[in-house]
Motif scaffolding. Structure first.
Motif, PDB file in Angstrom:
ATOM      1  N   UNK A  78       0.803  -0.978   0.173  1.00  0.00           N
ATOM      2  CA  UNK A  78       0.092  -0.018   0.070  1.00  0.00           C
ATOM      3  C   UNK A  78       0.949   1.221  -0.025  1.00  0.00           C
TER       4      UNK A  78
ATOM      5  N   UNK B 105      -2.895   5.919  -8.120  1.00  0.00           N
ATOM      6  CA  UNK B 105      -3.994   5.215  -8.828  1.00  0.00           C
ATOM      7  C   UNK B 105      -4.400   3.840  -7.931  1.00  0.00           C
ATOM      8  N   UNK B 106      -3.145   3.130  -7.661  1.00  0.00           N
ATOM      9  CA  UNK B 106      -3.245   1.900  -6.878  1.00  0.00           C
ATOM     10  C   UNK B 106      -4.006   2.279  -5.542  1.00  0.00           C
TER      11      UNK B 106
ATOM     12  N   UNK C 255     -11.333   1.445  -3.328  1.00  0.00           N
ATOM     13  CA  UNK C 255     -12.713   0.787  -3.537  1.00  0.00           C
ATOM     14  C   UNK C 255     -12.876  -0.446  -3.220  1.00  0.00           C
ATOM     15  N   UNK C 256     -11.733  -1.298  -3.266  1.00  0.00           N
ATOM     16  CA  UNK C 256     -11.908  -2.808  -2.522  1.00  0.00           C
ATOM     17  C   UNK C 256     -12.281  -2.524  -1.209  1.00  0.00           C
ATOM     18  N   UNK C 257     -11.573  -1.914  -0.502  1.00  0.00           N
ATOM     19  CA  UNK C 257     -12.210  -1.684   0.962  1.00  0.00           C
ATOM     20  C   UNK C 257     -13.530  -1.144   1.166  1.00  0.00           C
TER      21      UNK C 257
ATOM     22  N   UNK D 181       2.865   5.755 -10.091  1.00  0.00           N
ATOM     23  CA  UNK D 181       1.184   6.059 -10.067  1.00  0.00           C
ATOM     24  C   UNK D 181       0.639   5.517  -8.862  1.00  0.00           C
TER      25      UNK D 181
ATOM     26  N   UNK E  97      -6.080   4.337  -5.156  1.00  0.00           N
ATOM     27  CA  UNK E  97      -7.738   4.255  -5.568  1.00  0.00           C
ATOM     28  C   UNK E  97      -8.353   2.978  -5.449  1.00  0.00           C
ATOM     29  N   UNK E  98      -7.601   1.906  -6.393  1.00  0.00           N
ATOM     30  CA  UNK E  98      -8.188   0.838  -6.500  1.00  0.00           C
ATOM     31  C   UNK E  98      -8.545   0.055  -5.174  1.00  0.00           C
ATOM     32  N   UNK E  99      -7.323   0.135  -4.439  1.00  0.00           N
ATOM     33  CA  UNK E  99      -7.339  -0.403  -2.810  1.00  0.00           C
ATOM     34  C   UNK E  99      -8.411   0.038  -2.188  1.00  0.00           C
TER      35      UNK E  99
END
Lengths: 662, 162, 317, 291, 192
Positions: E127, E178-179, E185-187, E175, E181-183
């Protein structure tokens, strides 16, 4: 001309009437177009129930009959006969299933009644469009073809021959006898396999009603039940069977070998001579040798360099210029007894078969135990010494999604038999690695019981792997079996001298080809599919073709013999009838519509749809057609129709379903 | 009243119809929304039957045949599969969710599976809602009539050369 | 006595009318036997002239084009009333034709595409044609565009059908000859075409079929002797009535199905789908899908001329 | 032949010698690698234990980024190979996972349509390059060098297809095609315990010992591996194995690309061989220098 | 509970099998025939509370606590030997992962704590940098879970370091945003 449809509603006691409001359905039916009469009765299939229908027909009150009762699979034939007795063509009757697929399976009474109405409406519409059909009869040729000369084929052929019927027995190997001829003892009684099989093989060879074609293969099957046309290729043996007297002079001097050399005592695990001209085993029937063309020096060198066997043969029976012979004949029925093959354990790399000496298959072990095998029946390791410990691994290639899902049924028992033989012949410890012991036949459990008393070590667990990596000193130079003893919950490493893999049974390589020739299906498990798993165990979807023995499913000798006799009596029953009715609801080509696009020609599994080159249209051979209708759905021009399942009839049924306002 | 889907089933005689009978013999209960038509083989089922059923008022059509390799007629079910896949592919062009048709392999021994399939499919169709092709067609074409406009008077082609 | 005849075009391209003219010198034969009292594309008659006629006065009316708007329908009714024999001429009147493919869309989408979105159009206000408009008290009116294209027989009773897009000119003459000879088949028949499918007259050799791939005409140099379907081209010959003289096939172009299905086949496109699917080679779901995906726009290809006459008739909205 | 290259975290750190040999050897075989721009951790096994969906999501970020290259993606690390493939398989088999992963990617402005094939570097070298071509680059005679191929777990299991899970052969063939002698031994696919090294070292060391012992029993001069984790276990921990079990292993554990490099006559330095835990010495050194 | 002589049905969770069955990778669990191929193939079998086969037996019988509390699931080294050999094609390794997650979720991590700590730290690392920084990971892990062992570990670290294989600075991706943001969203989807 107006059509008068009679609708007969069955209460089936409370089975239907308890859930479906019969009166409501009757009222509904009365309102349907072309319905002139509606009756209901407690049990329509009973004698008075049938009489009701028969009488109405005799009195010409109706000319189409709809019976709404149980499943057509149950009573369609019953009512067809009723209708026929009433003087109406049985195909002007149709049945509505308001029991199995209606009253028995739904809870809400109103909705079940609604469904019954819709189904009746559908049947009434269908009935309106039904056409009378006539069943045809064909004579039955009393001769029978048996494919495969193992114990199954032998038994079936002898049964028929004894009943005075002619049989042609076709065997692809040089001798009949099959797998059973390779066995030493048979479980659970331990009687000598050769002793019980040989007399039967001899009977087959000598029987005046049996024509034996060994070293031969069926190449083509045409025609249909009662009238099959068979073509068989008799492979060249290069030995004239008229002249040969089986003396053995030829192979005793043959310089080449058809069995690859292993360089140890396991190399000649075969019965009979390993030379290129050979007899598969000494009791072979016919007792005539064959030349293995692939390894024979005469054929290999082209120049005819060898020729020793020809020189040795005093009767001049060796004929190098012999060629395959094609024979054609007709039979009325076919019994497929094509047998099985054993699983190839080299696929299971972790068991080391083919990589480690002394890991052998059950069949190799079987042959080793045979008195006529090359070790004279002694159990020996590759180096010629006697093993001190032997493991028998069950379920190799069986009960495993990677290979075969099925249980091979015989391995538990033959594994026990081996354990007994090992105990009898050697001082070795025997381990049985099993998942479940399946000893269900007569005397089988008793045999298991006996083996328990013989101090065989039973380990419940599927062997994870066999390796040659020693961890302890006692494992040095041994085959080490890793296995969880699941009853103890402990992983064990067991060093062994020899491991026997109890390989499972599979359909033989030639089975798909034979199945295709005879229009029989091969199941997912690789075995032939019988007509019904319980009630049609030896017949198939193709009339006049029967299956027996290991090609239908793995089975032991008693079951195989029983099945063979069952098939022969089924064939006798056919022959005694002399004639057979063939399916009336077949496909039919409207030759005025067919434009000869040939799209349908590949669709028929029975090759019933063929192209007529003269008329330039496709035609259906009604004797071959089973009425599946696949060609009908594949015909782009609508030239083919399925009698009794015509497009318009099914369309009408669909319309009927929705006519009541579901 | 909640929406009760109308489902037409086409069952092959040897496996699926027998399997459906077995559900009956075993008294397994399932939803009464299905009306089945028996054919000898799933290979007999023409896509036109399915279109016809959808047209006449079916909200969903179930096709059931023997498992691959187990066809009573050897390979009819493969033909059924190919027709089904192709029909499924074109249904969206007709504005019909391909989920409204379903092919299932139901063996003669799978009474319970048949019942489950019917229940499951019924629910799925219930979620998709009514299809109503026939009524829908009338509804869609209700404006396709010769209009009578405010001007009222004689219409037509005095000066109109089509 | 000469026959009184009329020819009308509904929603069509005019190709059928051209086909009538294309009979070359046989037009003289037609003129000799027939008085053409109505033919909007070629002769100056008015609708009122027709209205003024007696019922059944026309011996024969050839109606080409589909029924696409209220005018088409109105005139269809009128002509039916005034004629003894009503013939649907050409694929559009017979099956809806190419125009029938509009049934895969909504009326709104089509109007928007043509009057607003098309690349060559500037229409910032998004003005669409109006059915009715009054300008200075003068009513202006257009026929109503229908949402669903219809075949002629979905609107009026049709006696005979002459299929094709366009119909073979000789076949039209033959049909007319049959009328004046009084040599007519049962009502509802297709005339001027054969009773089998195109494969019957197609001279290419045909073998048993097993399709392993589909190709477009541009991707393959065809063998002129061999069945096109066997060469991977989606030829509708097997499901299409013969009578066209194999015009496309002889030019190495697969049949597109304009002559429609044979009698008793309720849905040309879906029937072809069934036949085609039957002879695909793969058995596994994925492989089947993969093969099917090689067919560009399958439904429109199979139903190029017959959407309006198909069982479902149009896209569900 | 050009591929998208996914090095993975280890190769850029503890396994940097792997990377050096890759850079040195591959161009000669006609393999061109273009590094995936701004890749992130594959979502390795540790993630799987705690947060499966998260693992799939971050793994899928790499796959999504790779799509713009329109090529197969190659990784030299067996763990990355497994995880990326598993992500592909799960997204294909489970619509729910596919949907959620799609939503997560969308949050990052990405989209993955499922079209990236992930391959191991070994697969590419063995199956895409003709054997003759590899043999053609060989300059040194290594026939006296006995090499034990160590496949480990994750290239042959569970995504079966590359080779047999119990008795794979592709690396054996590679060894033969560079002219060295392949040692056949039973432990070539047995677990080295890498994932346990941090948590149950003793057990992990035991597993290493079994592998090293079998290689030694079969007289291997060295072991070749295809995975940074296996390499580290068998190499760096070898001395620990020795002190724990009283063994005397001195078996260099090198990457398969380093073996190819040696056969091509590249220097030890060029191939990063100077940075091994167990240095090349004794007979092996003689063979390499003598050849 | 297993040590007790009698296990009462009321103490078992008979939904457990279905629960595992419904997880991704779990669809074959019901097919287990208890043949023991998995246990026999497992390199860790000896140190596990229950060998894999028994885990499946316990799942079937409803011994939820025994399964989730066992060290078995943490000792799985993901070698997949069992999974490729299982005659019923049970994805055993995947099931083990599923059980690990379930154990963490339900707070039943006991003996396998070390693995859980390593996993958690690994996630933190990624993270932070988008990539794993092995040096920091090892340090954090030792501090949190295995301080006593730090001595033991030092020589290995030193060996790597001296060979230039343990970089001090992490490799960072560009970036990371970006990662994250993805994490995030999963959270969000998982309600964390």
């Amino acid at each position: 001309m107006s059509v008068r449809i009679g609708v007969y509603l069955c209460h089936c006691g409370a089975n239907i009437a308890g859930k479906v409001d019969i009166d409501a359905v009757a009222d509904f039916a009365r309102g349907l177009e072309n319905v002139t009469l509606v009756k209901d009765y407690k049990f329509m299939c009973s004698d008075p129930g049938q009489a009701l229908i028969q009488k109405d027909l005799e009195n010409k009150l109706v000319d189409r009959v709809v019976v709404a009762s149980c499943s057509p699979l149950m009573h369609e034939n019953t009512f067809r006969k009723t209708v026929e007795r009433g003087g109406l063509n049985p195909y002007l009757f149709t049945m509505t299933n308001i029991r199995e697929q209606c009253s028995w399976v739904h809870i809400d009474s109103d909705r079940t009644t609604e469904k019954a109405k819709d189904l009746v409406a559908a049947s009434v519409r269908r009935a309106f469009l039904l056409e009378p059909l006539t069943k045809k009869e064909v004579p039955i040729n009393p001769r029978t073809l048996v494919i495969g000369g193992g114990i199954a084929g032998i038994q079936a052929a002898l049964d028929l021959a004894e009943a005075g019927k002619e049989v042609v027995l076709v065997e692809k190997e040089p001798s009949i006898g099959g797998h059973m001829a390779k066995f030493d003892k048979t479980f659970p009684t331990l009687d000598c396999s050769a002793c019980i099989l040989t007399p039967r093989m001899v009977s087959v060879g000598q029987h005046s009603n049996i024509e034996l074609m060994s070293y031969a293969e069926v190449e083509d099957v045409g025609g249909y039940v009662g009238n099959f046309n068979i073509r068989v290729r008799k492979k060249a043996r290069y030995v004239d069977s008229e002249l040969c007297n089986g003396c053995g002079a030829c192979w005793s001097k043959c310089p080449s070998s058809r069995v690859p050399r292993k360089g140890n005592v396991h190399e000649k695990l075969s019965l009979g001579p390993t030379t290129s001209i050979y007899m598969p085993f000494m009791q072979a029937v016919p007792a005539i040798p064959v030349i293995d063309r692939d390894t024979c020096l005469y054929f290999k060198n082209d120049s005819g360099a060898c020729g020793i066997c020809a020189k040795e043969c005093e009767r001049g029976a060796i004929k190098y210029d012999m060629t395959d012979e094609i024979v054609e004949f007709e039979v009325g029925n076919i019994i497929i007894a094509a047998g099985f093959k054993t699983f190839d354990p080299a696929k299971v790399k972790r068991y080391g078969y083919g990589r480690f000496d002394n890991v052998m298959t059950a069949l190799e072990f079987e042959v080793m135990n045979c008195a006529s095998g090359s070790t004279g029946g002694n159990i020996l390791m590759a180096d010629g010494s006697e093993p001190k410990s032997i493991g028998i691994v069950h379920c190799v290639g069986s009960r495993d999604s990677h290979y075969n899902e099925h249980c091979s049924r015989v391995c538990c028992m033959y594994s026990l038999k081996y354990a007994h033989l090992i105990k009898e012949k050697t001082d070795a410890e025997v381990y049985q690695f099993y998942i479940d012991m399946r000893c269900f036949g007569k005397g089988y459990e008793e045999f298991y019981d006996r083996l328990l008393s013989e101090d065989v070590r039973f380990v419940r667990g599927k062997v994870a792997e066999i390796s040659k990596v020693p961890v302890t000193e006692t494992e040095e130079g041994k085959l080490v079996v890793s296995v969880e003893d699941t009853l103890l919950g402990t992983v064990r490493r067991i060093p062994l001298d020899m491991v026997v893999l109890s390989t499972g049974l599979e359909g033989s390589e030639t089975l798909p080809e034979i199945a295709k020739l005879c229009s029989v299906s091969v199941g997912k498990d690789g075995f032939l599919i019988e007509k019904h798993p319980k009630l049609g165990p030896v017949s198939t979807a193709t009339d006049g073709v029967f299956v027996v023995g290991g090609c239908q499913s793995p089975k032991d000798i008693p079951d195989t013999v029983a099945q063979a006799s069952a098939a022969s009596s089924a064939v006798l029953s056919m022959i005694t009838r002399e004639k057979i009715e063939i399916e009336a609801a077949t496909s039919e080509v409207d030759e005025d519509k067919c434009s000869g696009c040939k799209l349908c020609n590949t669709l028929c599994p029975y090759q019933a749809v063929k192209f007529d080159e003269e008329k330039e249209v496709s035609v259906v051979n009604e004797a071959l057609c089973k009425g599946c209708g696949t060609c009908v759905a594949g015909c782009p021009s609508g030239a083919i129709s399925a009698k009794h399942y015509e497009d318009r009839q099914i369309f009408a049924e669909i319309e009927g379903i929705f006519s009541g306002g579901l | 009243m909640s929406f009760e889907p109308k489902i037409v089933g086409f069952l092959c005689n040897w496996c699926s119809y027998t399997g459906a009978d077995l559900a009956g013999t075993a008294r397994i209960k399932y939803s009464p929304n299905i009306r089945s038509i028996r054919v000898m083989c799933s290979g007999r089922i023409e896509p036109t039957f399915i279109m016809k059923a959808l047209y006449e008022g079916a909200d969903g059509v179930l096709i059931a045949g023997c498992h691959p390799g187990d066809c009573h007629y050897q390979e009819g079910n493969y033909k059924a599969l190919r027709r089904y896949r192709m029909l499924k592919k074109v249904l969206p062009d007709y504005g019909i969710d391909p989920g409204r048709i379903r092919l299932e392999w139901v063996a003669a021994s799978e009474g319970e599976k048949f019942a489950n399939v019917v229940d499951d499919f019924t629910e799925e169709i219930r979620n998709l809602g009514p299809l109503g092709i026939k009524e829908g067609l009338d509804e869609m074409m209700k404006d396709d009539v010769i209009p009578h406009h405010a001007s009222g008077g004689e219409k037509g082609g005095d000066d109109n050369e089509a | 006595m000469k026959l009184k005849a009329g020819i009308y075009w509904g929603a069509g391209c005019g190709g059928c009318d051209v086909a009538v003219l294309d009979v070359h010198e046989k037009i003289l034969l037609v003129a000799e036997k027939m008085d053409l009292l109505f033919w909007p594309i070629a002769l100056d008659f008015k609708y009122d002239d027709v209205r003024a006629m007696d019922d059944g006065e026309f011996d024969i009316v050839l109606y080409n084009g589909a029924v696409r708007n209220s005018e088409n329908e109105e005139i269809a009714h009128l002509l039916r009333q005034k004629s003894k024999v009503m013939v649907a001429l050409g694929a559009c009147a017979h099956l809806g034709g190419l125009i029938g493919m509009a049934n895969f869309h909504t009326k709104e989408d089509l109007l928007k595409r043509v009057y607003v979105d098309s690349e060559s159009t500037v229409n910032e206000e998004g003005t669409l044609p109006q059915e009715y408009w009054e300008e200075a008290g003068i009513p202006l009116e257009l026929p109503r565009l229908y949402g669903t294209v219809k075949t002629l027989d979905q609107v009026v009773d049709v006696d005979y059908y002459i299929p094709g897009c366009p119909p073979v000119p000789e076949q039209i003459v033959n049909a007319l000859v049959a009328v004046w000879d009084g040599n007519l088949p049962p009502k509802g028949s297709v005339i001027g075409a054969g009773s089998r499918t195109l494969c019957d007259e197609c001279s290419r050799t045909k073998e048993e079929k097993e399709i392993t791939e589909f190709k477009r005409t541009s991707e393959v140099i065809t063998d002129p002797e061999k069945c096109l379907l066997e060469q991977g081209l989606l030829c509708l010959g097997p499901v299409t009535r013969e009578g066209c003289g194999s015009r496309c096939i002889n030019s190495n172009v697969p049949c597109r199905g304009c002559y429609g299905p044979l009698e008793g086949v309720p849905d040309q496109g879906i029937r072809m789908l069934s036949a085609l699917a039957s002879v695909l080679e793969p058995k596994e779901e994925e492989a089947i899908d993969e093969l099917i995906s090689q067919i560009p726009d399958p439904l429109r290809t199979l139903h190029r001329f017959s959407v309006a006459a198909s069982i479902l008739r149009r896209k569900k909205i | 032949m050009k591929y998208t290259y996914y090095p993975g975290c280890s190769v850029s750190a503890t396994a940097n010698l792997y990377q050096e040999s890759i850079d040195s050897v591959l161009p000669g075989l006609g393999i061109e690698l273009e590094e995936l721009d701004d890749w992130n951790c594959c979502g390795a096994t540790a993630y799987m234990s705690v947060r499966e969906l998260l693992s799939f999501a971050i793994s899928a970020r790499n796959l999504a980024l790779a799509e713009k290259y329109h090529r197969d993606m190659v990784t030299p690390c067996s763990a990355c190979y497994l995880v990326l493939n598993k992500t592909n398989r799960y997204c294909e088999e489970y619509p729910d996972i596919r949907k959620k992963v799609g939503q997560a990617l969308e949050a990052g402005g990405l989209n993955y349509s499922g079209n990236i094939k992930v391959r191991h570097l070994l697969d590419v070298v063995v199956n895409d390059v003709e054997k003759e071509k590899i043999a053609g680059t060989v300059k040194k005679d290594l026939s006296a060098l006995k090499v034990a191929p160590y496949y480990g777990c994750q290239i042959v299991r569970p995504e079966i297809g590359l080779d047999d899970p119990d008795d794979p052969q592709i690396m054996d063939e590679l060894i033969r095609s560079v002219g060295a002698t392949c040692v056949d031994y039973s432990m070539k696919t047995k677990c080295c315990g890498a994932s346990l090294m941090g948590t149950d070292e003793k057990k992990a060391l035991h597993l290493c010992k079994e592998i090293l012992a079998d290689a030694e029993r079969n007289e291997a001069h060295c072991i070749i591996t295809v995975c940074p984790l296996c390499q580290m276990n068998l190499d760096i921990y070898q001395s620990k194995v020795n002190s724990l079990f009283g063994t005397k292993f001195r078996i260099p554990v090198i990457y398969f690309t380093q073996l190819i490099g040696l056969a091509q006559g590249k220097s030890m330095k060029e191939l990063g061989l100077g940075r091994l835990g167990v240095k090349i010495s004794g007979e092996m050194k003689k063979i390499i220098e003598g050849a | 509970m297993l040590e007790k002589e009698v296990v009462y049905e009321a103490t078992l969770d008979h939904d457990f099998l279905d629960e595992i069955y419904s997880l991704p990778g779990g669809k074959e669990v019901k097919r287990c025939i208890q043949c023991g191929t998995c246990s026999g193939s497992c390199p860790q079998g000896a140190v596990m509370d229950h060998a894999p086969r028994k885990i499946f037996s316990l799942i079937r019988a409803g011994f939820r606590n025994e399964v989730l509390g066992s060290n078995t699931i943490w000792f799985c080294s993901s070698c997949y030997s069992c999974a490729v050999r299982c005659p019923k094609e049970i994805k055993i390794t995947d099931v083990m992962y599923a059980l690990k997650r379930l154990a963490i979720k339900e707070g039943k991590v006991t003996e396998g704590r070390k693995s859980a700590v390593l996993s958690r730290n690994f996630i933190k690392m990624v993270n932070k940098y988008g990539r794993n920084h092995e040096t920091e990971l090892m340090t954090r892990y030792i501090i949190e879970a295995d301080l006593l062992n730090a001595f033991n570990f030092a020589p290995v670290g030193l060996k790597l370091f001296s060979n230039g294989r343990l970089p001090i600075l992490p490799h960072k991706m560009k970036n990371v945003d970006q990662l994250r943001k993805i994490i995030r969203k999963v959270d969000e989807m998982e309600g964390i």
